[in-house]
Design a protein around this motif. Structure first.
Motif, short mmCIF file in Angstrom:
data_model
loop_
_atom_site.label_atom_id
_atom_site.label_comp_id
_atom_site.label_asym_id
_atom_site.label_seq_id
_atom_site.Cartn_x
_atom_site.Cartn_y
_atom_site.Cartn_z
N ALA A 101 -11.32 -8.71 2.34
CA ALA A 101 -10.55 -9.96 2.38
C ALA A 101 -9.27 -9.82 1.59
O ALA A 101 -8.20 -10.27 2.01
N LEU A 102 -9.38 -9.17 0.43
CA LEU A 102 -8.19 -8.95 -0.40
C LEU A 102 -7.15 -8.13 0.35
O LEU A 102 -5.96 -8.44 0.36
N MET A 103 -7.62 -7.07 0.99
CA MET A 103 -6.70 -6.18 1.72
C MET A 103 -6.04 -6.94 2.86
O MET A 103 -4.84 -6.80 3.10
N GLU A 104 -6.84 -7.76 3.55
CA GLU A 104 -6.31 -8.42 4.74
C GLU A 104 -5.35 -9.55 4.41
O GLU A 104 -4.54 -9.94 5.26
N SER A 105 -5.46 -10.09 3.20
CA SER A 105 -4.56 -11.20 2.90
C SER A 105 -3.13 -10.73 2.63
O SER A 105 -2.23 -11.52 2.52
N ARG A 106 -2.95 -9.44 2.52
CA ARG A 106 -1.60 -8.89 2.37
C ARG A 106 -1.33 -7.88 3.49
O ARG A 106 -1.57 -6.70 3.33
N PRO A 107 -0.84 -8.35 4.66
CA PRO A 107 -0.63 -7.42 5.77
C PRO A 107 0.41 -6.37 5.40
O PRO A 107 1.38 -6.66 4.71
N ALA A 108 0.15 -5.16 5.86
CA ALA A 108 1.03 -4.05 5.50
C ALA A 108 2.24 -4.00 6.41
O ALA A 108 2.41 -3.09 7.20
N GLY A 109 3.06 -5.00 6.33
CA GLY A 109 4.22 -5.02 7.22
C GLY A 109 5.52 -4.61 6.56
O GLY A 109 6.51 -4.32 7.22
N LEU A 110 5.54 -4.59 5.23
CA LEU A 110 6.75 -4.20 4.54
C LEU A 110 6.79 -2.68 4.49
O LEU A 110 6.06 -2.06 3.74
N THR A 111 7.62 -2.11 5.33
CA THR A 111 7.58 -0.66 5.43
C THR A 111 8.86 0.01 4.98
O THR A 111 8.90 1.21 4.79
N TRP A 112 9.92 -0.80 4.80
CA TRP A 112 11.20 -0.19 4.47
C TRP A 112 11.18 0.46 3.10
O TRP A 112 10.67 -0.10 2.14
N THR A 113 11.71 1.68 3.00
CA THR A 113 11.90 2.31 1.70
C THR A 113 13.28 2.95 1.71
O THR A 113 13.84 3.21 2.78
N PRO A 114 13.85 3.20 0.56
CA PRO A 114 15.16 3.85 0.52
C PRO A 114 15.11 5.21 1.21
O PRO A 114 16.10 5.66 1.80
N GLU A 115 13.94 5.86 1.16
CA GLU A 115 13.82 7.17 1.81
C GLU A 115 13.96 7.03 3.32
O GLU A 115 14.67 7.80 3.95
N SER A 116 13.28 5.98 3.88
CA SER A 116 13.35 5.82 5.32
C SER A 116 14.79 5.52 5.73
O SER A 116 15.25 5.93 6.80
N GLU A 117 15.50 4.85 4.86
CA GLU A 117 16.92 4.57 5.08
C GLU A 117 17.69 5.88 5.16
O GLU A 117 18.51 6.11 6.04
N ALA A 118 17.41 6.78 4.22
CA ALA A 118 18.14 8.03 4.12
C ALA A 118 17.91 8.91 5.34
O ALA A 118 18.82 9.59 5.82
N PRO A 172 0.82 -1.21 0.00
CA PRO A 172 0.00 0.00 0.00
C PRO A 172 0.86 1.26 0.00
O PRO A 172 1.84 1.36 0.75
N GLY A 173 0.52 2.18 -0.85
CA GLY A 173 1.22 3.45 -0.91
C GLY A 173 2.50 3.41 -1.72
O GLY A 173 3.22 4.41 -1.85
N TRP A 174 2.81 2.26 -2.32
CA TRP A 174 4.06 2.09 -3.05
C TRP A 174 3.94 2.63 -4.47
O TRP A 174 2.87 2.61 -5.08
N LYS A 175 5.05 3.19 -4.99
CA LYS A 175 5.11 3.58 -6.40
C LYS A 175 6.40 3.02 -6.99
O LYS A 175 7.44 3.05 -6.35
N PRO A 176 6.33 2.49 -8.21
CA PRO A 176 7.58 2.05 -8.84
C PRO A 176 8.41 3.26 -9.26
O PRO A 176 7.88 4.18 -9.88
N GLN A 177 9.70 3.24 -8.89
CA GLN A 177 10.54 4.39 -9.22
C GLN A 177 11.76 3.92 -9.96
O GLN A 177 12.61 3.24 -9.41
N ARG A 178 11.86 4.34 -11.21
CA ARG A 178 12.92 3.84 -12.06
C ARG A 178 14.29 4.34 -11.61
O ARG A 178 15.26 3.59 -11.58
N GLY A 179 14.37 5.62 -11.23
CA GLY A 179 15.65 6.20 -10.83
C GLY A 179 16.27 5.43 -9.68
O GLY A 179 17.46 5.09 -9.69
N MET A 180 15.43 5.15 -8.69
CA MET A 180 15.96 4.47 -7.51
C MET A 180 16.39 3.04 -7.82
O MET A 180 17.41 2.57 -7.32
#
Lengths: 279, 275, 265
Positions: free
Chosen positions: C246-263, A261-269
């Motif tokens: 049901a569709l929403m719940e079958s994919r729990p929103a646990g993957l939160t890491w993004t390169p931005e959060s890393e930065a 949820p809330g994800w966007k594919p980003q080519r640059g990254m």
């Protein structure tokens, strides 16, 4: 589970396998891979196609022979040469659930046969006893008795995969290798099967090696993760560590590319991370 | 049954009907045939169509209708022998190659290639030159020539099935290959074997007729369609085409019927594979 | 621009694939059609181009610019397929002729379907490949399909699909056969192309999150019916239909890491 937490159930040491694809071409499917899976835990092996994750699974169950390296289960080494007697012995320790539920069962025979022949191969039960055991196993995987004599075509994909799980359980194994076992299923069915697998791990005291490309599946089932790329393990750790604080740029790339949820594919990254991996 | 009718379609059902008529005619030839097919009388030569002689008589004064009925026997048993032997040995070779793979597969494939290199009829004639002309020799020789076709087709499908989990899984239990092959592999390639046999039946019929025509198969005075086409030649030149034409038509119609049914079955085999 | 009204599709006497499907796609809008296998999402898409399986009975109307596309035949149908509406399928290997180099595939589309001269088509083929983020343009143009990866091939297919500057793109699980990282890249490229050309898109997928990433609106399908249509955020935060939930719940929103959060950490 807490007391046995650190007894390794499967150990894989320095496993190497090269496939010759042409006269002078070859692919290193596994390059010095070492890992261990604790008793009662679930290790996810994550990677994309060509990472070697499936080769690893196939070597562990005996479908493939390594060039070098050792596999042991419950502390006992497994012979590299897989003749029939060796396979039978190994099958009592390790079972496998395959990816595609459609081709997992003989389309011309009632689904019960798949489970029954495993019982026949590994036990001395009578016909009636085997049938009773089939019913038990079906109940265990959430299938009603009436499905015993159904043909695969009468079952949904999820139900077929439940039969495949029942077949794996029929040998009373300590370890189940799950090769992309939910990848071909719809998401809602995936969730149900993963839930079933988690329950079974508890109740049957099983150890899982879960081969997958899907990080959200990893997050739902695994305690430990290894990330593989081109035959090598690039990162390993607990699921929480690897998914929230990935160290290797390849793991970061996988995470950055996983839809959520809330994800966007980003080519640059993606390109930036690819360059980092290359360097 | 209803499924079968649907799969066959109108034309297919007609073809099945043709096959049924030919088979019944052959089976009940002694009961139906009004005359002895091998005995004629010179006074009765070249009779036209009549109630007495439905299709007339040939140059020896034998009843053509009776000869067609009796001829159906040898014309069907020949191909039946060929198809039976071919299916059994072709499948055996294919499944052995597929199960063991590796060197066994390479070796068997090379042997098949070698057999492939011989033209069917040449191989048959070679055998006939050695063992003397007869339907049995011709049929056995053709069987040998047909085995590679059947083996190749079955091998390619069985090879695909071999790697599917429903075969791999029992293999991993240490269940013997022969059990897995019999219980799982063979039943799943069986539709293909049946289809192949049906189509081969037509081919075998033509080639056996050709051998009989050349005098290398069924021997006179026995009745056989191929032989009748050949012995009718003289009558044809004399202006009495009935014998050759009717025997030729019988061959063509029967072969076409087998070919069509085979193809329809092939469609079903393909559908069965998907399901 | 595209209007699907009460579309129903049955195969044979009693197999109902679609039930009263109604959906509109405005010019430049991206609509996701999300559902599981057998939900009828692909069949909806195929009905638009009249490529549903033989023996299907279709009722209801589909209009494109107020023209009834189900009524189109011959030249008019061919023109619509060539100029206004493009399609990308799941498996690029099935789309490209294995014995011809990639260049021929692209030129064929522009020359034979749209009537461009071969020379300009050749130049344009190179430009198109650049547009879909391919660097080694010449090498790819000369390659045969089996020499390229699935991701690279799917980009070639996208290049072919945007060659005629279509106003509507029909995408049928275009990344399902690809690895995750390749999927993200191909989706990003498809999204960029769509914005550059102001193309509308009907995107069929089983992945709700993937649809949400590139679509303005999402329709959820189940058993041949659209059960809910809404903005991605709406479906995520406030799903109305139990199946969407049901569709929403079958994919729990646990993957939160993004390169931005890393930065930032």
């Amino acid at each position: 589970m807490t007391t046995a937490a650190h007894t390794p159930e499967i150990t894989v040491e320095a496993l190497t396998k090269t496939f010759h694809t042409g006269a002078k071409q070859h692919v290193k499917a596994l390059d010095n891979v070492t890992l261990s899976v604790d008793k009662g835990s679930c290790l996810a092996v994550v990677g994309e196609s060509g990472s070697g994750k499936t080769t690893l699974a196939r070597i562990i169950v005996g479908l493939e022979k390594p060039d070098s390296g050792r596999v042991s289960v419950s502390g006992e080494p497994v012979a590299a040469r897989a003749n029939r007697r060796e396979l039978r012995r190994r099958a009592r320790d390790i079972q496998m659930v395959f990816q595609d539920p459609q081709s997992s069962l003989n389309r011309r025979l009632p689904v019960r046969v798949a489970v029954d022949e495993v019982l026949k191969a590994h036990s001395h039960l009578s016909r009636a006893e085997r049938r009773a055991r089939c019913i038990e196993l079906f109940t265990l995987v959430g299938l009603e008795e009436r499905f015993l004599d159904a043909l695969p075509s009468e079952l949904s994909g999820g139900q077929k995969q439940r039969v495949a799980i029942a077949r794996a359980l029929a040998a009373n194994p300590a370890v189940i290798v799950l090769d992309e076992s939910v990848a071909a299923l719809d998401v809602t069915v995936q969730a149900q099967i993963l839930e079933l697998l988690a329950e079974l791990r508890q109740s049957q005291n099983l150890t899982y090696l879960f081969i997958t490309h899907d990080l959200s599946v990893v997050q739902m089932i695994a305690d430990q993760v290894v990330v593989m790329r081109r035959g090598q393990i690039v990162e390993r750790g607990t699921t929480a560590e690897v998914l929230t604080n990935p160290q290797h740029p390849y793991t970061q790339l996988l995470l950055a590319c996983a839809p959520r949820p809330g994800w966007k594919p980003q080519r640059g990254m993606i390109q930036k991370l690819r360059e980092e991996i290359a360097s | 049954m209803k499924q079968f009718a649907e799969r066959m379609g109108a034309l297919g059902l007609i073809a099945c009907g043709v096959i049924a008529v030919v088979v019944l005619g052959a089976l009940f030839a002694p009961l139906i045939a009004p005359y002895d097919p091998t005995i004629g009388s010179v006074t009765q030569r070249y009779q036209g169509m009549s109630f007495e002689h439905l299709f007339g008589t040939d140059q020896a004064g034998r009843d053509i209708f009776s000869r067609l009925l009796w001829g159906a026997r040898s014309s069907l048993t020949g191909p039946l022998i060929v198809v039976g032997i071919t299916a059994v040995f072709g499948t055996l070779i294919a499944l052995t190659a597929v199960w063991w793979g590796g060197i066994v597969d390479s070796f068997l494939s090379r042997v098949l290639d070698l057999l492939f290199a011989f033209p069917n009829l040449l191989l048959a004639m070679l055998a006939i030159a050695v063992f003397g002309p007869s339907l049995t020799t011709a049929a056995l020789a053709l069987s040998v020539a047909y085995i590679p076709y059947s083996a190749r087709v079955v091998r390619s499908m069985a090879m695909r099935e071999r790697n599917l989990p429903y075969i791999r899984s029992p293999e991993l239990q240490g269940i013997p290959g022969i059990v897995i092959t019999g219980r799982h592999l063979l039943p799943n390639v069986a539709p293909l074997i049946v289809t192949g046999a049906t189509i081969n039946f037509g081919f075998a019929m033509i080639e056996l007729a050709a051998l009989s025509f050349l005098g290398l198969g069924v021997q006179p005075p026995e009745a056989d369609w191929g032989l009748m086409v050949s012995s009718g030649q003289q009558s044809l030149l004399n202006g009495y085409p009935a014998e050759s034409v009717l025997a030729g038509l019988s061959i063509v119609i029967t072969v076409a019927a087998f070919g069509y049914v085979g193809e329809r079955l092939g469609g079903r085999a393909a559908a069965g594979r998907k399901a | 621009m595209l209007n699907i009204d009460n579309l129903s599709l049955t195969i044979g006497p009693d197999l109902q694939i679609l039930r009263d499907v109604s959906l509109a796609v405005a010019a430049g809008e991206a609509v996701g059609l999300v559902g599981e296998s057998g939900s009828g999402k692909s069949m909806t898409l195929r009905s638009i181009l009249q490529i549903e399986p033989a023996g299907s009975e279709v009722t209801g109307t589909i209009t494109f610019d107020d023209v009834d596309v189900r009524g189109l035949t011959g030249e008019a149908l061919r023109r619509m397929r060539a100029n206004d509406v493009s399609m990308i399928a799941q498996n690029p290997h099935a789309v490209l002729n294995p014995v011809l180099p990639v260049e021929r595939y692209l030129i064929e589309g522009m020359h034979d379907a749209q009537g461009q001269p071969t020379k300009t088509a050749k130049i344009r083929a190179g430009e198109l490949l650049e547009q879909v983020g391919i660097d080694a343009v010449d090498r790819v143009l000369r390659s045969y399909p089996h020499q390229l990866s699935g991701g690279m091939l799917q980009r070639v297919v996208i290049a072919g699909a945007i060659a005629g500057r279509p106003r509507l793109m029909l995408a049928d699980e275009p990344t399902t056969a690809l690895d995750v990282t390749t999927q993200a890249e191909v989706m990003a490229i498809l999204d960029e192309c769509r914005h550059e050309l102001g193309m509308a898109m009907l995107f069929v997928t089983h992945d709700l999150d993937l649809a949400a990433a590139v679509c303005d609106r999402i329709a959820v399908m189940k058993d041949g019916e659209i059960v809910e249509i809404g903005l991605p955020e709406q479906l995520r935060d406030n799903p109305q239909h139990p199946y969407t939930r049901a569709l929403m719940e079958s994919r729990p929103a646990g993957l939160t890491w993004t390169p931005e959060s890393e930065a930032t950490s």
